[in-house]
Enzyme design. Structure first.
Site, PDB file in Angstrom:
ATOM      1  N   ASP A  94       0.807  -1.216   0.000  1.00 50.60           N
ATOM      2  CA  ASP A  94       0.000   0.000   0.000  1.00 50.60           C
ATOM      3  C   ASP A  94       0.843   1.271   0.000  1.00 50.60           C
ATOM      4  O   ASP A  94       0.633   2.156  -0.809  1.00 50.60           O
ATOM      5  CB  ASP A  94      -0.981  -0.005   1.191  1.00 50.60           C
ATOM      6  N   ASP A  97       6.789   4.245   3.463  1.00 52.03           N
ATOM      7  CA  ASP A  97       7.094   5.328   4.389  1.00 52.03           C
ATOM      8  C   ASP A  97       8.617   5.401   4.462  1.00 52.03           C
ATOM      9  O   ASP A  97       9.243   6.037   3.635  1.00 52.03           O
ATOM     10  CB  ASP A  97       6.405   5.019   5.724  1.00 52.03           C
ATOM     11  N   LYS A 125       5.556   8.186   0.356  1.00 51.50           N
ATOM     12  CA  LYS A 125       5.704   9.478   1.059  1.00 51.50           C
ATOM     13  C   LYS A 125       7.026  10.087   0.623  1.00 51.50           C
ATOM     14  O   LYS A 125       8.095   9.690   1.079  1.00 51.50           O
ATOM     15  CB  LYS A 125       5.677   9.253   2.564  1.00 51.50           C
ATOM     16  N   ASP A 154      -5.125   1.796   6.503  1.00 58.70           N
ATOM     17  CA  ASP A 154      -5.886   1.874   7.748  1.00 58.70           C
ATOM     18  C   ASP A 154      -5.308   2.867   8.738  1.00 58.70           C
ATOM     19  O   ASP A 154      -4.155   3.292   8.636  1.00 58.70           O
ATOM     20  CB  ASP A 154      -5.880   0.506   8.434  1.00 58.70           C
ATOM     21  N   ARG A 160     -10.224   0.851   5.892  1.00 54.39           N
ATOM     22  CA  ARG A 160      -9.663   0.156   4.725  1.00 54.39           C
ATOM     23  C   ARG A 160     -10.656   0.044   3.572  1.00 54.39           C
ATOM     24  O   ARG A 160     -10.262  -0.045   2.408  1.00 54.39           O
ATOM     25  CB  ARG A 160      -9.222  -1.269   5.106  1.00 54.39           C
TER      26      ARG A 160
END
Ligand code: IMP
Ligand code: MG
Length: 170
Positions: A94, A97, A125, A154, A160
């Site tokens: 998903d 980071d 990100k 989430d 979600r």
């Protein structure tokens, strides 16, 4: 909650990614597509249905944590079924980071004998310093440093199921 990416934008980006991925893997054999749960499940389900390639479609659930001797380790909640030895592995997740989780999963697959490992991540990100040796080959959207929810992402296991992606405002 503020909308960041509309479901229609996601849909067209998923199709674009699928075309790129198809071109990359065309003619290669033994493709094993592995979705990382739970975050990648909605994206992964949409993406594979646009991939016109022979494949094994599987999933695994992992988290990374700092274990003994400050070594980063992977914790498995569920595992893939098929031995990846000699397989081309495409990992779907998903959001990137720091990228640490994905880095560990890639290393795990290579250590297990995968022929190649590539990553397709829906979100990245862009302002977060990455702890990866290599960026994913495919990224859906680069986003600022917000906490994103919806379309598989989430906050405490909620949201979600939302069709669009939102920023969770505190
Ligand atoms: P990383 O290992 O630092 O790249 O963290 C990646 C994981 O943290 C993702 O697979 C998500 O589960 C979670 N995560 C990081 N940022 C977000 C966010 O903005 N929304 C939802 N989950 C996030
Ligand atoms: Mg996740």
């Amino acid at each position: 909650m503020k909308k960041l990416i509309d479901a229609s934008e996601i849909k067209s980006r998923v199709k674009e990614l699928a075309l790129d991925i198809e071109n990359f893997y065309r003619g290669k054999e033994n493709l094993n597509v592995v979705v990382l749960l739970n975050g990648g499940m909605i994206f992964g389900a949409d993406l594979v249905r646009h991939l016109n390639l022979p494949m094994v479609f599987d999933s695994m659930a992992v988290s990374s944590y700092v274990g003994k001797a400050s070594m980063n380790e992977l914790k498995f909640r569920s595992h893939i079924k098929i031995d990846v030895r000699g397989q081309h592995v495409l990992l779907i997740d998903d959001i990137l980071d720091t990228g640490l989780t994905m880095e560990h999963v890639q290393k795990y697959m290579l250590d297990a004998g995968a022929k190649s490992v590539e990553v397709c991540c829906l979100l990245n990100k862009r302002d977060i310093e990455k702890k990866v040796s290599r960026m994913p080959r495919w990224i859906g959207f680069d986003i600022p440093n917000y906490f994103a929810i919806g379309y598989g992402l989430d906050a405490d296991e909620k949201y979600r199921n939302l069709a669009d992606i939102y920023i969770l405002e505190s």
